[in-house]
Each structure stands twice: as C-alpha cells, then as structure tokens.
Design an enzyme around this catalytic site. Structure first.
Site, mmCIF file in Angstrom:
data_model
loop_
_atom_site.group_PDB
_atom_site.id
_atom_site.type_symbol
_atom_site.label_atom_id
_atom_site.label_comp_id
_atom_site.label_asym_id
_atom_site.label_seq_id
_atom_site.Cartn_x
_atom_site.Cartn_y
_atom_site.Cartn_z
ATOM 1 N N PHE A 49 0.836 -1.201 0.000
ATOM 2 C CA PHE A 49 0.000 0.000 0.000
ATOM 3 C C PHE A 49 0.876 1.258 0.000
ATOM 4 C CE2 PHE A 49 -2.357 3.274 2.476
ATOM 5 C CZ PHE A 49 -3.301 3.563 1.507
ATOM 6 N N GLN A 50 0.581 2.163 -0.876
ATOM 7 C CA GLN A 50 1.319 3.420 -1.041
ATOM 8 C C GLN A 50 2.808 3.200 -1.300
ATOM 9 O OE1 GLN A 50 0.166 6.177 2.166
ATOM 10 N NE2 GLN A 50 -1.493 6.895 0.840
#
Lengths: 578, 163
Positions: A112-113
């Site tokens: 994530f990210q």
C-alpha cells in the site's frame, strides 16, 4: 546520545540549521511526524498538496540561498512532489526532499502506497539515496545537504523506509561536521591558462557583450559581475534566470535576451564578436536557431558544470569554476594586462547598441480603455519601489513581469525558468514570505496558472504569510493562445476557459481579501490598497486585455536578428556594422 | 566513432540504473555495457561501448562524470589499449562439417568446450570485431545461439584506472 531513527532525522535537520520544513504527513512518515511534534526548533509548514511543499521550499531556497527542505510520505505523497523536484532540478535549486517509504521488508511487493521513489526521481535529481540502516541516517543527511548545496546546486532525495525510523531502535547519534566523498569534487578556481586567454580576448574585442545567467545568482557572484562589467564598460544582457544579478537600471544593461528578450539584447548578441557567458547554459529559449546563433562571435564560457560547456553551442574558451572566483581571476588578469580596452571601438559599439535601443521594443499602447498587463507590472514596480520579491507562474504574465519589472538585486525574481511549471508562483511566494517576513512579496500570475496550486491559499492563512497575488486575468491560457494566433491561424484550440471562478469570492472563502479591478484608472489604487494591508493576503483579480501578446518574440526556428516586433520596423540587415 | 569508456563507480544499489538511465534519457547510444565488482569490493567497474560524434562523446563523458556515484573514468579510445570480449556460440553440427568447423575454431583461437553428437559449444575471446568475423564465417543456419559478454578493456603499460 542515543536516538531512534525518526529523532535522528529531526536532530540532523536541526544540526544542519534547518529553519523550515515543508511537508504533508502520511502513513510512512508518522514516526517522523511524531518526532517533529516533540520539538520546536524545526518549524513545519503544512501545505495542502505535496507539489506546494516542493515549490514553497524552492521559493525559500531561491530567496535565501539556503537549501529548501521537504518531507512527504510514500506513494502519492512522493509522486506529487516530483513536479516540484523537477522544477528545482532544471533551475539548479538546492533542495533536500525526505520521502517516507514502505517498510524494508515489503519493498518490491506492491505494498500500500509503495512507489519506487529512487527510480522515479533519478532523472530529475542531482542525487538520491535509499537509507537501508538506522546507523546511516545522519551521514546520509549530511551528504544530501553537501551535494545539494555545493557545485552546481540541485535537489537531493532521501527515501527512508518506515522501519528505519521506528521508535524502539535506538543507536548512538553523531552528526558529522564535514563530509568527504571520493566520487564528488566540485570545481572552484578556473584554469589559469584559460583565464589568460579570456583576458586577451576581452581586451581585443570590438563588439563584446556579457551574457549572464542564473549561475551568477546561485553562485553569489553579483557584486563581482557588477565590478567586471563596470571595469570593462561592456553591455550586459541576462537570461530569465539571471535577472537581478546585474542591476536592470544600470545603463550598461540592455535587457533580457532570447525568445522574449529585447531587440537591443538580441541584436547585440547577433552582431557581437565576443560573448562572455557567465553561469548561463545556452538554453534553447536563449539561442533560437542554433546554427544561426551569434555567427560572428568567439565565446568564453564560465560555468561550474563542465557538462554545460559546449553542450549546445561550441565555445572557444571554456572556464570551469565558481563564477565568483573566476570573475575575481578575470579582474586580476585585467589589472595585470599590458594593454587596455580600445575606447574608440567601444564607443562605436555603444552607438550601434543605442540605435537598437531607440526602437523601443517594449513600448505598447497606453491609451486604451482595457487594462494592459504591461501597465499593471509597471505600476507594481512603482508601488513596491522596485524592492519587492516577485514570484511568477508560467506564461505571458511571467514574460511581462520579467520585461517590465526591472530587478536591481539578485534573488528578487523567482520563477520556474527551466521546467516552466504552472502552479509554482503561489507556493513559492509563501516560501519567500517565510524567509523575508518584512519584505513585500508579490505573486504575478494568470487565471490559468493560479488554479494549478490555488489550494495553497489555505496554507497562506494558517501560517500568516501575507503575499499579494496579482492575477492578470484574460480568460485565456495566454501564451498558448498567442502561439495559436501566430502559428495556427488563430485556431484557439482549448486555450479559452469558459468558466473561471469568482476569484474575489474564492479569496474570501479562503479567509483573504479579494479585489477585482476592471478599469485602468483603478490599477494603481488597488495595488496601493493591497500593499497597505501588511498583514493580509490580498488577491487582486485584474481583468486585462484578452488578446494582448508578448513582444518582441523570436518564433521557433528563427535567429536573434529575426525578431517579431509589436511595430514592424525596416528589416534589419544582417550586418549593419562592419 | 566507436568509444570504449571504462568507469569506476561506487558499488551501490542502483548504480547501474543511473548509468543506463542517463543514456536512455539523453538519447545516447549504448552498444554494450558490462559491470562487475573489482578487487576493491566498494567499487564496480563498467565498460561501456558507445558510438557518436566527438561532440556527443564529449557530452557523454561529462554527463557520466557528473553522476555522483562515478569515481573515475577513462575513454580507452584515447590511450593504447587492449579490448577483449567473451563469446559462447552453440552450433548445430553434422558429421561432414565437424572437422572443418574445428579447424575454423582453431584459426580463431577458440575452444570447443561442449560436444554432443549434434552440437558444439565454442568459447572465444577477442576484440568484438574478431568475434563478428567468426560469426560471419560460420553457416548462419547452423547457429543455435550466441551469447556475448560485451567488450571489456584495459590500457597498456603501467598506468591504470584505479584510485
């Protein structure tokens, strides 16, 4: 002293003397934000978009000469910062950008990210680092500041995985006082032999010109340049990035050169037999058509970056070194030289230049009922007594600001010259105002550019940075419209904005003062009113002539002597002199 | 003109991509690129073969020097130097040409390092030009695969590229 990774980052910034850090928190930098919270020395400016953080840090750097510092989170935080990093890179602005990264253990797993920040920024940074160990943080930060600020300055990115800043791992902290890098040795003094050759050429030239660029501003060589120019008595032209390094009101100044440069500057370049280029890089907006560039001139080129020399234009005397030191060497060389400047040829040359000046290429129609954008800039100059820091966005308004606001000091004119980044002006102005709270700061912008980073109006309120926004509103993407008029038979493809927000209400919604100006007679008063409100950000929405163009202009593929002027004059012959 | 550039670069993650990225970003031509650690574990040595006018090669060298990780470099074209490339070629063989192929390999001072009833693997080192010449000599249809290391080089004499 034992500190955890996050504390080491913040302590290192303190030890580096960092005053402001521009940023936006997120998952990967939460440890860092917690460490920031627990101290007061490094002040954090919370922007509204990471692009704003990089531009604000950039504005701060340009106005002070100190590096701008940015803190963003991983993934979108990092990618949003890229435009600002590239902007700083193209204009050689010292900047250190710290980006969070996903924890080391999940790097490469599309977490994530997660984004490969080191990979994405590689082509637009001076250097970048991925920190792999908590014990390496301090040294890496020292290196980053050293690389960013020395030699030809530029942005440096430090990507730090979240686990490296974890609170539970503490190691001894030592911030290195000095750093040596075996692979990095920026140049200082110029080669003596080359200096000698340059001095000989300077003394024997008949039609010399000094062409100075942003390197003189960055290298703090303004005083030396003035001394050199006055010693020689030669004309000085400057690039968009150099404006202010040599006083624009000095009688030896012949204006900016290049695509929207003055007639006298471009003709002087074209007819010159010797060009002394200092801290300039022969960029395409300056040279025009390369094989027609300065056909009669020998070229001396002083630059700190060897790669800038003979990149687009082959030069005769390359001098690699710091402009400040090299100009000093040239001055010493001139003092020791056996023969002196030929006064007579110098007089003839100035007569010719003054003839070109007589064309008055920057004249425009002053008797109109519409507001001329040039008039607004002239009034801005008068109201601020030429002392303001002026940031700009990109387009027609940028060129008008450069042409009609004569800058007498370096670091006063702050714009994105290389990358040409719309949205730069407002956040940059905030950075400048933080650096110089008592100075007048104006952001000259247009209705299109301002909307690209308008959200920073909110930052301006939170941190009480009362800047004055001079919005030259013509409802068009003005420069695009101009090119479409000249080169596409006025087919205005998507350069007109049918809906533009009510900027006055918008400014008010953000907690600022908004003033609309529709009449030439009200321009002066509105400006005075705006600058009188010392503690308020004021948005002046000035409705200007919609179809005004920037003149002079060298169109694509043309040379310096083939300028398009507002009022056509007799075709200039290629060789009026000889 | 063809230039062989030898580069000493910090042996760090991403060093190779900085060099490769520079060439793609600026539109320079890379003919071959080899990289491996040196006797000093903190340094890698790259050998890069490129082609371009003198102006372009001058820019390439300046841009490479500008990379912060590059410690030192040399354009071998400007010195008396030795160039070597390693090549392995797998060739289909039928009885009647096996002897002939062996003698061609001998002429080129190559070695046959793997033999099956229907194939040879030939190992050969030399300048890139010599390897090209060998390939041109062998029947095209008989070549199963070719693998080349890319050129490496070193200057002659006592002087060398080191810290």
């Amino acid at each position: 002293m034992e500190l955890n990774g996050a504390q080491i980052v913040i302590q290192s910034l303190k030890d580096e003397g960092v005053e402001y850090i521009f940023g936006y928190p997120g998952g990967a930098v939460l440890h860092l934000y917690d460490a920031l919270f627990q101290q007061d020395d490094v002040k954090h400016i919370l922007v509204r978009h990471e692009q704003g953080a990089t531009h604000a840090a950039d504005g701060y750097a340009r106005a002070t000469g100190k590096p701008g510092v940015v803190l963003v989170t991983s993934g979108p935080g990092a990618t949003n910062a890229v435009t600002g990093i590239a902007t700083a890179y193209m204009d050689s602005i010292p900047m250190v950008v710290i980006s969070g990264q996903v924890p080391s253990a999940v790097i490469g797993s599309d977490a994530f990210q997660e984004v490969d920040m080191v990979g994405i920024t590689r082509p637009c940074v001076k250097h970048n680092f991925l920190v792999s160990d908590v014990t390496k943080i301090a040294e890496t930060i020292k290196k980053a500041f050293y690389v960013a600020t020395s030699g030809r300055p530029g942005p440096v990115v430090i990507d730090i995985p979240k686990d490296i800043t974890a609170p539970n791992v503490k190691v001894p902290y030592n911030y290195p006082k000095k750093i040596e890098m075996r692979s990095y040795h920026p140049a200082t003094q110029g080669n003596k032999g080359q200096i000698k050759k340059a001095v000989e050429l300077l003394l024997s030239a008949q039609r010399p010109v000094i062409y100075a660029g942003g390197g003189v501003v960055l290298g703090e060589g303004s005083q030396e340049l003035i001394e050199l120019a006055h010693t020689l008595g030669y004309p000085v032209t400057q690039t968009l990035m150099g404006l202010g390094a040599f006083p624009s009101t000095d009688k030896q100044f012949i204006g900016m050169l290049g695509m929207h440069g003055t007639y006298e500057a471009n003709m002087t370049m074209h007819e010159s037999d010797l060009i002394l280029a200092i801290g300039a890089r022969f960029d395409d907006r300056v040279t025009g058509k390369l094989d027609m560039f300065c056909p009669y001139a020998k070229i001396i080129h002083v630059d700190i970056d060897p790669a800038s020399i003979s990149k687009t234009v082959r030069v005769d005397v390359p001098i690699v070194g710091e402009v400040k030191l090299v100009i000093r060497q040239l001055l010493d060389g001139l003092k020791d030289a056996k023969y002196k400047i030929d006064k007579k040829s110098s007089e003839t040359w100035w007569q010719q230049i003054n003839q070109w000046r007589g064309v008055e290429c920057l004249e425009y129609d002053r008797n109109t009922r519409t507001i001329k954008p040039q008039f607004v800039i002239e009034q801005l100059y008068q109201v601020t007594k030429g002392e303001a820091f002026v940031t700009s966005d990109v387009g027609q308004h940028q060129m008008w600001a450069a042409q009609y606001y004569p800058f007498d000091k370096p670091r006063r004119w702050i714009n994105s010259g290389g990358l040409g980044t719309m949205g730069f002006g407002l956040p940059a102005a905030i950075g400048v105002k933080l650096a110089h709270p008592n100075a007048d700061v104006a952001c000259v912008t247009g209705d299109a550019s301002i909307q690209m980073c308008i959200q920073e109006l909110s930052t301006a309120l939170q941190y009480k940075t009362p800047v004055k926004i001079i919005n030259l509103n013509n409802s068009y993407l003005g420069m695009v419209r101009q090119w479409q008029e000249f080169s596409y038979e006025s087919r205005y493809s998507h350069s007109y904005m049918e809906t533009i927000p009510d900027f006055v209400k918008l400014a008010e919604a953000y907690g600022h003062v908004g003033i609309r100006v529709e009449n030439p007679d009200d321009v002066r008063g509105a400006l005075e009113q705006a600058f009188a409100m010392k503690d308020r950000t004021v948005f002046l929405d000035i409705l200007t002539d919609r179809t005004e163009n920037v003149y002079p202009m060298i169109e694509a593929g043309k040379a310096h002597h083939e300028m398009k002027l507002r009022v056509a004059i007799g075709t200039t012959t290629d060789r009026e002199l000889s | 003109m063809r230039h062989i550039i030898a580069i000493l670069i910090e042996n760090e993650a991403g060093a190779l991509s900085r060099v490769a990225g520079l060439f793609s970003a600026r539109g320079y031509n890379i003919e071959s690129l080899t990289v491996a650690p040196t006797e000093d574990a903190s340094l890698s040595r790259m050998t890069l073969v490129t082609r371009g006018s003198e102006d372009i090669v001058e820019q390439i060298i300046k841009q490479l020097n500008k990379l912060i990780d590059v410690v030192k470099l040399i354009d071998l074209q400007e010195t008396v130097h030795i160039e070597r490339e390693l090549m392995l070629v797998k060739i289909k063989t039928v009885d009647k040409v096996r002897d002939e192929l062996r003698s061609v390999v001998d002429i080129f001072r190559g070695k046959i390092i793997d033999v099956t009833p229907t194939s040879y693997v030939v190992e050969m080192t030399g300048t890139s030009e010599k390897l090209d010449a060998f390939i041109a000599t062998v029947d095209k249809n008989s070549i199963i695969e070719v693998v080349r290391s890319g050129a490496t080089g070193i200057s002659r004499g006592e002087k060398g590229l080191h810290l």
